[in-house]
Design a protein around this motif. Sequence first.
Motif, PDB file in Angstrom:
ATOM      1  N   VAL A 142       0.820  -1.210   0.000  1.00 23.77           N
ATOM      2  CA  VAL A 142       0.000   0.000   0.000  1.00 23.77           C
ATOM      3  C   VAL A 142       0.856   1.262   0.000  1.00 23.77           C
ATOM      4  CG1 VAL A 142      -1.701   1.345   1.307  1.00 23.77           C
ATOM      5  CG2 VAL A 142      -1.947  -1.133   1.132  1.00 23.77           C
ATOM      6  N   ALA A 143       1.861   1.288   0.876  1.00 22.85           N
ATOM      7  CA  ALA A 143       2.675   2.502   1.043  1.00 22.85           C
ATOM      8  C   ALA A 143       3.814   2.591   0.040  1.00 22.85           C
ATOM      9  CB  ALA A 143       3.232   2.555   2.469  1.00 22.85           C
ATOM     10  N   GLY A 144       4.341   1.425  -0.394  1.00 23.42           N
ATOM     11  CA  GLY A 144       5.482   1.443  -1.296  1.00 23.42           C
ATOM     12  C   GLY A 144       6.675   2.100  -0.623  1.00 23.42           C
ATOM     13  N   ASP A 145       7.430   2.865  -1.387  1.00 25.05           N
ATOM     14  CA  ASP A 145       8.576   3.553  -0.808  1.00 25.05           C
ATOM     15  C   ASP A 145       8.270   5.014  -0.492  1.00 25.05           C
ATOM     16  OD1 ASP A 145       8.314   4.453  -3.346  1.00 25.05           O
ATOM     17  OD2 ASP A 145      10.415   4.160  -3.925  1.00 25.05           O
ATOM     18  N   GLU A 146       6.991   5.372  -0.559  1.00 27.41           N
ATOM     19  CA  GLU A 146       6.619   6.763  -0.309  1.00 27.41           C
ATOM     20  C   GLU A 146       6.902   7.182   1.121  1.00 27.41           C
ATOM     21  OE1 GLU A 146       2.692   9.706  -0.620  1.00 27.41           O
ATOM     22  OE2 GLU A 146       2.585   7.602  -1.276  1.00 27.41           O
ATOM     23  N   HIS A 147       6.593   6.302   2.087  1.00 26.85           N
ATOM     24  CA  HIS A 147       6.834   6.600   3.495  1.00 26.85           C
ATOM     25  C   HIS A 147       7.865   5.645   4.115  1.00 26.85           C
ATOM     26  CE1 HIS A 147       2.545   8.202   3.079  1.00 26.85           C
ATOM     27  NE2 HIS A 147       3.296   9.263   3.315  1.00 26.85           N
ATOM     28  N   GLY A 148       8.667   4.999   3.283  1.00 23.31           N
ATOM     29  CA  GLY A 148       9.676   4.082   3.786  1.00 23.31           C
ATOM     30  C   GLY A 148       9.135   2.664   3.843  1.00 23.31           C
ATOM     31  N   TRP A 149      10.033   1.697   3.729  1.00 22.91           N
ATOM     32  CA  TRP A 149       9.611   0.296   3.709  1.00 22.91           C
ATOM     33  C   TRP A 149       9.295  -0.239   5.087  1.00 22.91           C
ATOM     34  CZ3 TRP A 149       8.081  -1.605  -0.680  1.00 22.91           C
ATOM     35  CH2 TRP A 149       8.607  -1.099  -1.866  1.00 22.91           C
ATOM     36  N   TRP A 150       9.733   0.457   6.133  1.00 20.20           N
ATOM     37  CA  TRP A 150       9.378   0.030   7.482  1.00 20.20           C
ATOM     38  C   TRP A 150       8.471   1.092   8.098  1.00 20.20           C
ATOM     39  CZ3 TRP A 150       9.362  -4.441   9.783  1.00 20.20           C
ATOM     40  CH2 TRP A 150       9.097  -4.504  11.153  1.00 20.20           C
ATOM     41  N   PRO A 151       7.289   0.698   8.574  1.00 17.56           N
ATOM     42  CA  PRO A 151       6.307   1.685   9.047  1.00 17.56           C
ATOM     43  C   PRO A 151       6.681   2.310  10.376  1.00 17.56           C
ATOM     44  CG  PRO A 151       5.515  -0.530   9.483  1.00 17.56           C
ATOM     45  CD  PRO A 151       6.768  -0.683   8.677  1.00 17.56           C
ATOM     46  N   SER A 152       6.174   3.498  10.593  1.00 16.87           N
ATOM     47  CA  SER A 152       6.325   4.172  11.879  1.00 16.87           C
ATOM     48  C   SER A 152       5.255   3.658  12.831  1.00 16.87           C
ATOM     49  CB  SER A 152       6.183   5.680  11.702  1.00 16.87           C
ATOM     50  OG  SER A 152       6.074   6.336  12.953  1.00 16.87           O
ATOM     51  N   SER A 153       5.559   3.682  14.112  1.00 13.69           N
ATOM     52  CA  SER A 153       4.579   3.249  15.113  1.00 13.69           C
ATOM     53  C   SER A 153       3.567   4.349  15.427  1.00 13.69           C
ATOM     54  CB  SER A 153       5.298   2.825  16.400  1.00 13.69           C
ATOM     55  OG  SER A 153       6.049   3.910  16.933  1.00 13.69           O
ATOM     56  N   THR A 154       3.794   5.536  14.904  1.00 13.90           N
ATOM     57  CA  THR A 154       2.898   6.673  15.143  1.00 13.90           C
ATOM     58  C   THR A 154       1.664   6.593  14.244  1.00 13.90           C
ATOM     59  OG1 THR A 154       4.793   8.078  15.698  1.00 13.90           O
ATOM     60  CG2 THR A 154       2.719   9.185  15.185  1.00 13.90           C
ATOM     61  N   ILE A 155       0.508   6.884  14.810  1.00 11.20           N
ATOM     62  CA  ILE A 155      -0.727   6.934  14.031  1.00 11.20           C
ATOM     63  C   ILE A 155      -0.881   8.346  13.469  1.00 11.20           C
ATOM     64  CG2 ILE A 155      -3.239   6.686  14.076  1.00 11.20           C
ATOM     65  CD1 ILE A 155      -2.927   4.742  16.376  1.00 11.20           C
ATOM     66  N   TYR A 156      -0.634   8.503  12.177  1.00 12.76           N
ATOM     67  CA  TYR A 156      -0.768   9.812  11.527  1.00 12.76           C
ATOM     68  C   TYR A 156      -2.213   9.971  11.059  1.00 12.76           C
ATOM     69  CZ  TYR A 156       4.321   9.949  11.587  1.00 12.76           C
ATOM     70  OH  TYR A 156       5.639   9.955  11.984  1.00 12.76           O
ATOM     71  N   LEU A 157      -2.951  10.819  11.753  1.00 18.35           N
ATOM     72  CA  LEU A 157      -4.372  10.976  11.462  1.00 18.35           C
ATOM     73  C   LEU A 157      -4.619  11.572  10.082  1.00 18.35           C
ATOM     74  CD1 LEU A 157      -5.665  12.198  14.953  1.00 18.35           C
ATOM     75  CD2 LEU A 157      -5.788   9.899  13.965  1.00 18.35           C
ATOM     76  N   ASP A 158      -3.709  12.414   9.621  1.00 24.91           N
ATOM     77  CA  ASP A 158      -3.892  12.996   8.295  1.00 24.91           C
ATOM     78  C   ASP A 158      -3.757  11.938   7.203  1.00 24.91           C
ATOM     79  OD1 ASP A 158      -1.234  12.700   8.981  1.00 24.91           O
ATOM     80  OD2 ASP A 158      -0.560  14.379   7.740  1.00 24.91           O
ATOM     81  N   VAL A 159      -2.798  11.017   7.382  1.00 34.96           N
ATOM     82  CA  VAL A 159      -2.633   9.927   6.419  1.00 34.96           C
ATOM     83  C   VAL A 159      -3.813   8.970   6.514  1.00 34.96           C
ATOM     84  CG1 VAL A 159      -1.191   7.975   5.724  1.00 34.96           C
ATOM     85  CG2 VAL A 159      -0.121  10.096   6.512  1.00 34.96           C
ATOM     86  N   LEU A 160      -4.239   8.684   7.735  1.00 31.81           N
ATOM     87  CA  LEU A 160      -5.347   7.766   7.969  1.00 31.81           C
ATOM     88  C   LEU A 160      -6.617   8.218   7.259  1.00 31.81           C
ATOM     89  CD1 LEU A 160      -6.407   5.279   9.677  1.00 31.81           C
ATOM     90  CD2 LEU A 160      -7.074   6.963  11.406  1.00 31.81           C
TER      91      LEU A 160
END
Length: 246
Positions: A142-160
């Motif tokens: 879903v994310a590809g390399d746009e936000h990095g291959w390893w996800p952040s543990s932070t819940i970004y409400l704007d992205v959500l």
Amino acid sequence: RFQGSFYNYNSTTMTTPRQSAINLGSCIAGVPVTLHYSFFLLLLIEFVYAIRYAQSYPIFMLFVVVLYGPVLLMTILVHEFGHALMTKRLGGSVGGIVLWPLGGFALCGPTDALSGDLKVALAGPITHVPMGFLWWVIYAGVAGDEHGWWPSSTIYLDVLSSSAAGFFEILSAQALYLNILLLCFNLFIPAYPLDGGRIYAASLILVLKLKALTAAKVTAITAMLISSGMIVYAIISVVNKTAGSE
């Protein structure tokens, strides 16, 4: 969350409280699964917490329901089936699986050897490896390399709330970290009745050749030390937070 199997199960004496649980059937290997009504308590707490974002980010309400509803439910269920199926494979008896707010437990009888019980204890936490990998694959897709291959543990409400892709990006990331947390909590904390406590006790007997009573005492002392440390850490954290807000 406490997860694991109870090894003192006796099929003639132990039953689950059907009147306070929902029967989910026994379609997998004939293992009956029941869902305690209180399982939804955590979902309710998280939902109430999420209400503060209802106006600005209404999609966050749906996210909480999905993460702490079906995602958490299936994660715990697969974990417990790891215990149950390994027990049946080794010739032990399984009375069923009960899901409740602190996780779940499988009512499993003892196997023929201590090494078998060790395998049963390991079988639950190990299931989080393929589950975590599956969620990482979904995140990467879903994310590809746009936000990095390893996800952040932070819940970004704007992205959500940006799109369906953003919703599944954050959901898969949180589901991945959920599996990592449950893996570490159940595997690396040597405190009974967590899986790590049973693994720790069995390893003391099998590897260090300690007597069963000695291993039980060492496990109990270790659990008390860990519990005391967690209590002290919680108190210090609260005190520091209070002092910092003044």
